[in-house]
Scaffold this motif. Structure first.
Motif, mmCIF file in Angstrom:
data_model
loop_
_atom_site.group_PDB
_atom_site.id
_atom_site.type_symbol
_atom_site.label_atom_id
_atom_site.label_comp_id
_atom_site.label_asym_id
_atom_site.label_seq_id
_atom_site.Cartn_x
_atom_site.Cartn_y
_atom_site.Cartn_z
ATOM 1 N N TYR A 64 10.230 1.759 -0.491
ATOM 2 C CA TYR A 64 9.185 0.884 0.055
ATOM 3 C C TYR A 64 7.833 1.248 -0.566
ATOM 4 N N LEU A 65 7.220 0.281 -1.257
ATOM 5 C CA LEU A 65 5.917 0.450 -1.922
ATOM 6 C C LEU A 65 5.930 1.588 -2.946
ATOM 7 N N MET A 66 7.092 1.832 -3.580
ATOM 8 C CA MET A 66 7.190 2.986 -4.475
ATOM 9 C C MET A 66 6.327 2.853 -5.725
ATOM 10 N N SER A 67 5.882 1.652 -6.069
ATOM 11 C CA SER A 67 5.045 1.480 -7.260
ATOM 12 C C SER A 67 3.587 1.166 -6.919
ATOM 13 N N THR A 68 3.276 1.056 -5.632
ATOM 14 C CA THR A 68 1.923 0.651 -5.233
ATOM 15 C C THR A 68 0.873 1.678 -5.633
ATOM 16 N N LEU A 104 -1.836 6.280 0.679
ATOM 17 C CA LEU A 104 -0.432 5.892 0.850
ATOM 18 C C LEU A 104 0.407 7.042 1.394
ATOM 19 N N ILE A 105 0.057 8.270 1.045
ATOM 20 C CA ILE A 105 0.796 9.424 1.565
ATOM 21 C C ILE A 105 0.680 9.488 3.083
ATOM 22 N N PHE A 106 -0.517 9.208 3.608
ATOM 23 C CA PHE A 106 -0.749 9.304 5.049
ATOM 24 C C PHE A 106 -0.306 8.058 5.813
ATOM 25 N N THR A 107 -0.164 6.940 5.122
ATOM 26 C CA THR A 107 0.199 5.697 5.821
ATOM 27 C C THR A 107 1.617 5.212 5.545
ATOM 28 N N VAL A 108 2.223 5.661 4.449
ATOM 29 C CA VAL A 108 3.570 5.194 4.105
ATOM 30 C C VAL A 108 4.451 6.329 3.574
ATOM 31 N N TYR A 109 4.054 6.938 2.467
ATOM 32 C CA TYR A 109 4.923 7.871 1.763
ATOM 33 C C TYR A 109 5.309 9.085 2.591
ATOM 34 N N ILE A 161 -6.997 -7.896 -4.454
ATOM 35 C CA ILE A 161 -8.385 -8.108 -4.889
ATOM 36 C C ILE A 161 -8.873 -6.941 -5.746
ATOM 37 N N LEU A 162 -8.636 -5.705 -5.272
ATOM 38 C CA LEU A 162 -9.092 -4.517 -6.008
ATOM 39 C C LEU A 162 -8.356 -4.380 -7.340
ATOM 40 N N LYS A 163 -7.069 -4.688 -7.352
ATOM 41 C CA LYS A 163 -6.312 -4.604 -8.601
ATOM 42 C C LYS A 163 -6.796 -5.656 -9.594
ATOM 43 N N THR A 164 -7.095 -6.835 -9.104
ATOM 44 C CA THR A 164 -7.611 -7.896 -9.972
ATOM 45 C C THR A 164 -8.920 -7.481 -10.620
ATOM 46 N N ILE A 165 -9.807 -6.872 -9.840
ATOM 47 C CA ILE A 165 -11.090 -6.394 -10.374
ATOM 48 C C ILE A 165 -10.849 -5.319 -11.434
ATOM 49 N N THR A 197 0.638 -3.451 4.132
ATOM 50 C CA THR A 197 -0.128 -4.024 5.234
ATOM 51 C C THR A 197 -1.535 -4.405 4.780
ATOM 52 N N LYS A 198 -1.960 -3.857 3.636
ATOM 53 C CA LYS A 198 -3.276 -4.166 3.064
ATOM 54 C C LYS A 198 -3.118 -4.975 1.774
ATOM 55 N N LEU A 199 -2.150 -5.891 1.769
ATOM 56 C CA LEU A 199 -1.802 -6.618 0.552
ATOM 57 C C LEU A 199 -3.008 -7.332 -0.054
#
Length: 506
Positions: A201-205, A246-251, A283-287, A276-278
Motif C-alpha cells: 500500500y503506497l509503496m511508491s508514494t 509516510l512512516i508515521f501515517t502508513v509505513y 498538486i505538489l508532485k505537479t509543481i 488520504t492526501k491524494l
C-alpha cells in the motif's frame, strides 16, 4: 374426577410451554439442533438456531445483541451471520455494512463468493466491494507487471555497467527504479493484490518528489562533467520529509491496520489504493515535475553542444518523453482537482512512464556509452591517451590528412580497411590514429568509416543510374548486403530499398 381432569390439562399445557422454550428436551437431536434449557440465556445459540431454519428476522436481533462480544472468533461469527442474514432479507446496504465490519477484523475476500449473497450480488455496493477486493487481471495490469520487471532488470544492468560513469549510472538507475516501482504499485492496485499484500500500500508514494531531481542531477552530471556536491542533496529534502510523514501515517502500521485504512477509504467511496492526501500530493508532485523540467531544459540548451550527435539525440528523446509525462500528469492533476476520473487520463501518464523505462532499457543494451554524456569524453576516453605523443599541432595536421584520405582518396572503399591501414597512410601509430578519430569526431573507427560509406551510398542511390543495391554496397566498400543494410538503416532509419522508394516517390 372433573377436578383431576383439569389438573391433567393444566400439566399438559405447562409441559408444552416448557418444551417450546427449551426448558425440557423432547428427545434426541434430529437434523437441526434445538436450543435446550442449558442454552436458554445463550441468545447466540438461539440466533444460530433461527438462522439454520431460515428464520432470519428472528436471528438478526439476537445476533445484534451479541455484537459486543469480546472473543474475536465469536465476533467474526456474528458479523458473518449478520451479513448473510441481511442478504437473505434483501437488505443489501445493511449486509454490505456488516461485511466491511467483518473484513476489518478478518480479511477473507472469498467470503463474498458465498452463495447466500446471490440475491444482492448485482447491487452497486456489492459489485464495487467485490470488484475491489477480489483478485482480478486485465490487459493493462499484465502489461504493467512485465514492464516493471524489465525496469528492475534495467536498473541492475545499469548499476553493474562499469563503462558508464559511476555517478551518472547511479542517478539514471534510481530514475528507472522509481518508475518501475510506481508501475508495479499500479499493477498491484489494479489486480487488487494490495489487499493480499497490504505492505504494498503506497509503496511508491515516498518517491513522488524524486523524478525531477534525479533527472536534473543526472543531466547536470553528464552535461557539465562535474562531481555532485553536498549542496545537491538539498534536492532530496522534500522526499525525506514525505518519507518521514509516510512512516508515521502508513509505513509504520501493521498489515491488518493498512487493510483497515484501505477498507475505510473504499467504504467512503474513495479509491482504496490512493493516499488520504491524494489531491495535495498530486498538486505538489505537479509543481515539482514542472519546475525541474524547466531546469533540465535550461541545462540542456546550455551544455548539449559539447556532446556527440547520438548522445544529444538520446538526451533529447529522454527529455521529450519526460516532458510529455509532465504535461499529461498536469492534465491528470487538473481532472483530479475537478473531481473527474477518466480511464484514459489515468493510464496515459503510466504508459509514458513505461515508455521511459523501455527506452532507457533499449539504450542500455544498444548504446550504453550515451549514458555518460560529456563526462565519457573528458574523463573516460581522454586519459587513455595521456601518454601519447600526439601534440595539438600534430593532431590538427593528422586530422587534415585523415579527411583528405577519406574525402578525396576515398580510402573507405577498401573492404578490408582497418585502423592499421589508416595509421600507415597517415604515417603515425595505431594508437594516435584511434585518438585522432575519438577526439575530433567523437566516433569509433568503425563508426567513422561507416559514416563516409553511407553518405556516398545515399548519393549513388539518389543518382539515376543502373546500379542496384548490392552494386552500391560493393562500390562503397561493403563485401556483403547484410552489413550494408544494417549500417544504412542505423544511419537513416530506413533500409536501402525503402530509401530508394522514398526518393522515387519524392
Amino acid at each position: 374426577m372433573r377436578q383431576s381432569l383439569h389438573y391433567i390439562v393444566l400439566l399438559f399445557l405447562c409441559l408444552n410451554i416448557m418444551s417450546s422454550y427449551g426448558l425440557i428436551v423432547k428427545g434426541k437431536d434430529v437434523g437441526t439442533p434445538i436450543p435446550t434449557a442449558e442454552t436458554f440465556k445463550d441468545s447466540l445459540e438461539w440466533a444460530d438456531y433461527y438462522f439454520n431454519i431460515h428464520r432470519f428476522k428472528e436471528a438478526v436481533p439476537l445476533y445484534q445483541k451479541n455484537l459486543d462480544v469480546t472473543d474475536k472468533g465469536e465476533k467474526i461469527h456474528v458479523l458473518k451471520k449478520l451479513a448473510l442474514s441481511q442478504a437473505a432479507l434483501d437488505e443489501p446496504e445493511e449486509s454490505i455494512g456488516y461485511i466491511y465490519d467483518y473484513f476489518k477484523i478478518d480479511f477473507q475476500p472469498t467470503f463474498l463468493l458465498h452463495e447466500d449473497f446471490d440475491g444482492i450480488r448485482k447491487e452497486p455496493g456489492f459489485v464495487k466491494l467485490s470488484g475491489t477486493v477480489l483478485p482480478k487481471f486485465a490487459v493493462w495490469s499484465v502489461f504493467y507487471f512485465f514492464v516493471s520487471l524489465i525496469g528492475f532488470y534495467i536498473t541492475f544492468i545499469l548499476l553493474i555497467n562499469k563503462k558508464i560513469d559511476k555517478q551518472a549510472r547511479i542517478l539514471i538507475a534510481l530514475f528507472v527504479f522509481i518508475h518501475s516501482l510506481f508501475i508495479l504499485n499500479i499493477c498491484v492496485n489494479q489486480t487488487n493484490y494490495v489487499f493480499e499484500f497490504p505492505h504494498t500500500y503506497l509503496m511508491s508514494t515516498w518517491s513522488s518528489f524524486l523524478y525531477g531531481p534525479l533527472l536534473f542531477l543526472y543531466f547536470e552530471r553528464v552535461s557539465k562533467s562535474t562531481d555532485l556536491g553536498k549542496r545537491d542533496f538539498w534536492h532530496f529534502l522534500p522526499t525525506l520529509a514525505l518519507s518521514v510523514y509516510l512512516i508515521f501515517t502508513v509505513y509504520g502500521f501493521s498489515g491488518p491496520e493498512k487493510v483497515i485504512q484501505m477498507l475505510q477509504r473504499l467504504e467512503d467511496g474513495l479509491n482504496p489504493g490512493d493516499s488520504t492526501k491524494l489531491l495535495l500530493l498530486v498538486i505538489l508532485k505537479t509543481i515539482s515535475l514542472g519546475v525541474y523540467a524547466y531546469f533540465v531544459h535550461l541545462l540542456l540548451n546550455k551544455h548539449i553542444s559539447g556532446l556527440s550527435e547520438k548522445t544529444r539525440i538520446w538526451q533529447k528523446n529522454i527529455y521529450l518523453i519526460h516532458v510529455s509525462y509532465v504535461v499529461v500528469y498536469m492534465v491528470y492533476g487538473a481532472s483530479i482537482s475537478a473531481g473527474v476520473k477518466s480511464g484514459v487520463l489515468f493510464h496515459a501518464p503510466i504508459f509514458l512512464m513505461s515508455t521511459m523505462v523501455l527506452y532507457v532499457g533499449y539504450a542500455a543494451n544498444v548504446q550504453p556509452d550515451v549514458f555518460s554524456g560529456l563526462y565519457s569524453y573528458t574523463i573516460r576516453l581522454f586519459p587513455k591517451y595521456v601518454k601519447s605523443g600526439l601534440t595539438d599541432s600534430l593532431s590538427l595536421e593528422l586530422k587534415k590528412n585523415l579527411k583528405d584520405l577519406f574525402q578525396n582518396e576515398k580510402l573507405y572503399r577498401n573492404n578490408d580497411i582497418n585502423l592499421d591501414m589508416v595509421a600507415e597512410k597517415l604515417n603515425t601509430t595505431r594508437h594516435n590514429a584511434s585518438q585522432l578519430i575519438n577526439e575530433h569526431f567523437n566516433m569509433s573507427f568503425r563508426e567513422f568509416v561507416n559514416s563516409y560509406r553511407i553518405q556516398e551510398a545515399k548519393e549513388l542511390l539518389e543518382e539515376e543510374n543502373e546500379l542496384n543495391i548490392i552494386d552500391v554496397a560493393y562500390e562503397v566498400g561493403y563485401n556483403n548486403k547484410v552489413s550494408f543494410n544494417k549500417a544504412f538503416k542505423k544511419d537513416t532509419q530506413l533500409t536501402p530499398s525503402e530509401y530508394l522508394l522514398h526518393i522515387k516517390q519524392g
